[in-house]
Design an enzyme around this catalytic site. Structure first.
Site, PDB file in Angstrom:
ATOM      1  N   THR A 384      -3.526  -7.527   0.503  1.00  0.00           N
ATOM      2  CA  THR A 384      -2.648  -7.555   1.852  1.00  0.00           C
ATOM      3  C   THR A 384      -3.787  -7.844   2.816  1.00  0.00           C
ATOM      4  OG1 THR A 384      -1.263  -5.609   0.786  1.00  0.00           O
ATOM      5  CG2 THR A 384      -1.449  -5.703   3.413  1.00  0.00           C
ATOM      6  N   THR A 402       1.648  -8.760   3.797  1.00  0.00           N
ATOM      7  CA  THR A 402       1.427  -8.502   2.503  1.00  0.00           C
ATOM      8  C   THR A 402       2.337  -9.276   1.579  1.00  0.00           C
ATOM      9  OG1 THR A 402       1.115  -7.006   0.610  1.00  0.00           O
ATOM     10  CG2 THR A 402       2.848  -6.674   1.964  1.00  0.00           C
ATOM     11  N   ASP A 426       6.674  -1.971  -5.283  1.00  0.00           N
ATOM     12  CA  ASP A 426       6.285  -0.834  -4.285  1.00  0.00           C
ATOM     13  C   ASP A 426       7.469   0.234  -4.401  1.00  0.00           C
ATOM     14  OD1 ASP A 426       3.813  -1.392  -3.425  1.00  0.00           O
ATOM     15  OD2 ASP A 426       4.158  -2.179  -1.705  1.00  0.00           O
ATOM     16  N   GLY A 475      -5.481  -2.662   1.239  1.00  0.00           N
ATOM     17  CA  GLY A 475      -5.975  -1.647   0.244  1.00  0.00           C
ATOM     18  C   GLY A 475      -5.269  -0.730  -0.233  1.00  0.00           C
ATOM     19  N   GLY A 476      -3.944  -1.184  -0.234  1.00  0.00           N
ATOM     20  CA  GLY A 476      -3.042  -0.323  -1.324  1.00  0.00           C
ATOM     21  C   GLY A 476      -3.008   1.036  -0.918  1.00  0.00           C
TER      22      GLY A 476
HETATM   23  N1  GLY Z   1       2.256  -3.814  -0.809  1.00  0.00           N
HETATM   24  C1  GLY Z   1       1.181  -2.956  -0.175  1.00  0.00           C
HETATM   25  C2  GLY Z   1       2.063  -1.971   0.975  1.00  0.00           C
HETATM   26  O1  GLY Z   1       2.962  -2.325   1.509  1.00  0.00           O
HETATM   27  O2  GLY Z   1       1.494  -0.915   0.798  1.00  0.00           O
END
Ligand code: GLY
Length: 573
Positions: A384, A402, A426, A475-476
């Site tokens: 991201t 992202t 997600d 960073g997820g």
């Molecule tokens: N794809 C990463 C986030 O939206 O948290």
């Protein structure tokens, strides 16, 4: 030097073009890793994950654009310059602060599930998740939101036409950017994570190999798509011939997008979450981000237990226990606010934090499985991009965008140049089943047509009598705790350089362990936390790519800094 080189790139014959590209690259390299500082008024600052994107933002500011025009330029330029992280095939959140009336707005450009999406679409006949389906190829892609956000932000908040702010990105896509060693490494990792489509491989893996560092990658199809966006606005992307190409490419390879999905995509303007922690006003991301709720909960808990006055190991223990509880709540309650009822006011109320603290012991870690409620969590990507912008009038933009994991779905619909996201991963693919990031899910984040998948992206503003900070990071699942640690560091007196360089600690409820970067805890603290019952996991790699700007009101010092872990570019002009 920059305007001259930019102009040169536009007018030079091809033989000299390479010279200009090399000079631009050298200029960009000069900016990398730099911490920019200036004192006095009249300055603008940009920190982004790629020097070319930062330069695009300054180019637009120099043409009379404000922070929001610059944000459009940086966002679009990142689509080209940092293709592994974000782009117009994905989504993002734009947190904006308008100097004119000191108001803030949150532009939610999160992707949505296609109309044909179903709750169990990624499960096999035994009801088990088919992980490749939600991560690789066109079935993994949500309907992109970024093109709509670029038009919306430019038209409603910018001073310049959308076409002008997209110009640097179009130029970058046409002239090409050299492959860096980092990009080469990332490209080598793609086949391990996804099955790259033919059109993706044609651009990024010619002959099936990651090209050597220095190879120029040009993106003419992406330049054409950006030009259509520039000439026709978002309608040129979401309807008409370009939309037909996108849908055709997706459906031919097993995806489920329809023309109607694209034509009906809308950004949402939402009220940011605002709260106060020890005389600091915090403005941050509301659902469908999980970030703002968690930030408020953790800080409420820390405040009530006198975090600032504690010594170690009590301080880190309290921090970790607060993270654990906030991530548990997120798992249970959060999803798309247009689809699920979220008790937002309650969750971020100090009395609620008081209740959460009732189960906390300072002499022992609380095993996550002993906390009430379902053991559930949502999946998050790791690739991201965040950027921060401040213009000379005080307008601010904190933008996190992202395509989810590295190079998204690695799928490019032929003829479009657009890398599609794999944001469908997600969503909660199956309640309770851990994903690649060891996260499990709840039904609040289940798949439904038109629904936005929960995110961790947490673009944030901090402001107090001392000054202001604009920050965020990729960073997820760790995004939220990184922003939290950055905010705490700023409250302790750090500037942008201190915020982005800070070693990081993280707990996310499940797995029930404290992960930390190598420098984050000394042996003594590790032993003490172990004694309290925490399982510790030292990360083999650093994480995050924070981009921050701080302004100190007392001495007028403006600082812009990119995370030393990666190759971003920050500058002040
Ligand atoms: N794809 C990463 C986030 O939206 O948290």
């Amino acid at each position: 030097m920059t305007p001259f080189l930019n102009r040169a790139v536009q007018v030079l014959p091809p033989a000299l073009l390479l010279w200009a590209v090399a000079a631009l690259a050298a200029y960009a390299e000069d900016m990398m890793g730099k911490v920019a500082r200036a004192t006095g008024s009249g300055h603008a600052a940009i920190a982004s994950a790629h020097p070319a994107a930062t330069m695009a933002g300054f180019e637009i500011l120099s043409q009379g654009g404000n922070a929001f025009d610059a944000a459009v330029a940086v966002s679009a330029a990142l689509s080209v310059a940092e293709p592994h992280s974000s782009g117009i095939g994905g989504g993002g959140f734009f947190l904006l602060h308008l100097a004119v009336d000191q108001s803030s707005v949150f532009v939610d450009a999160r992707e949505t599930a296609p109309g044909e999406a179903t709750r169990d679409m990624y499960l096999d006949e035994n009801g088990e998740p088919i992980r490749s389906a939600s991560r690789s190829g066109p079935l993994a892609a949500g309907i992109p939101g970024l093109p709509a956000a670029l038009e919306h932000v430019a038209n409603k908040y910018g001073r310049l036409p959308l076409a002008q702010s997209l110009e640097p990105a179009i130029r970058l896509a046409r002239q090409g950017l050299p492959v860096t060693e980092q990009t080469q490494r990332l490209l080598r990792a793609v086949p391990r994570m996804a099955s790259p489509s033919a059109a993706f491989a044609e651009i990024f893996l010619p002959g099936g190999e990651a090209p050597p560092a220095g190879t120029l990658i040009r993106r003419p199809d992406l330049a054409d798509t950006l030009e259509i966006l520039s000439a026709e606005g978002a309608a040129g992307f979401y309807t008409g011939p370009r939309a037909e190409l996108l849908v055709k490419g997706v459906r031919e390879e097993g995806g489920i997008w329809s023309m109607e999905d694209l034509a009906t995509y809308r950004i949402a303007e939402r009220q940011p979450i605002r709260f106060r922690y020890q005389k600091v006003d915090i403005t941050t991301a509301p659902p469908p981000s999980a970030g703002g709720v968690a930030l408020a909960q953790v800080l409420n808990m820390l405040g009530q237990r006198g975090y600032g006055q504690l010594g170690e190991p009590a301080k880190t223990h309290l921090l970790v226990e607060a993270m654990r509880r906030a991530y548990r709540d997120r798992a249970e309650y959060l999803g798309d606010p247009d689809f699920v009822a979220i008790p937002l006011e309650r969750l971020i109320h100090p009395w609620y934090a008081h209740g959460l603290l009732a189960s906390m012991r300072m002499d022992r870690a609380t095993p996550s499985h002993t906390l009430p409620g379902p053991v559930s969590q949502q999946p998050l990507g790791t690739d991201t991009s965040h950027f921060s912008v401040l213009d000379k009038d005080g307008n601010r933009a904190a933008v996190t965008q992202t395509i989810n994991t590295l190079f998204g779905s690695a799928f490019v619909p032929p003829g479009t140049g657009v890398i599609l996201n794999n944001e469908m991963d997600d969503f909660s693919v199956k309640q309770g089943a851990p994903n690649a990031f060891e996260l499990v899910h709840s039904h609040a984040n289940g798949i439904e047509p038109g629904k936005r998948m929960l995110s961790s992206m947490t673009p944030t503003f901090l402001e107090s009598e001392r000054g202001l900070a604009i920050l965020g990071t990729p960073g997820g699942s760790r995004i939220v705790t990184m922003v939290l640690l950055g905010a705490l560091a700023w409250m302790d007196g750090a500037d942008a350089e201190g915020i982005v360089g800070l070693p990081r600690v993280h707990h996310q409820y499940i797995p029930d362990s404290v992960s930390f970067e190598a420098d984050a805890m000394d042996d003594e603290l590790q032993a003490a936390l172990d004694e309290l019952g925490h399982e510790l996991r030292e990360s083999s790699r650093p994480w995050g790519n924070m981009q921050a700007i701080t302004l100190d009101y007392a001495n007028g010092t403006l600082t812009a800094a990119s995370d030393p872990r990666r190759n971003g570019g920050s500058d002040i002009r």
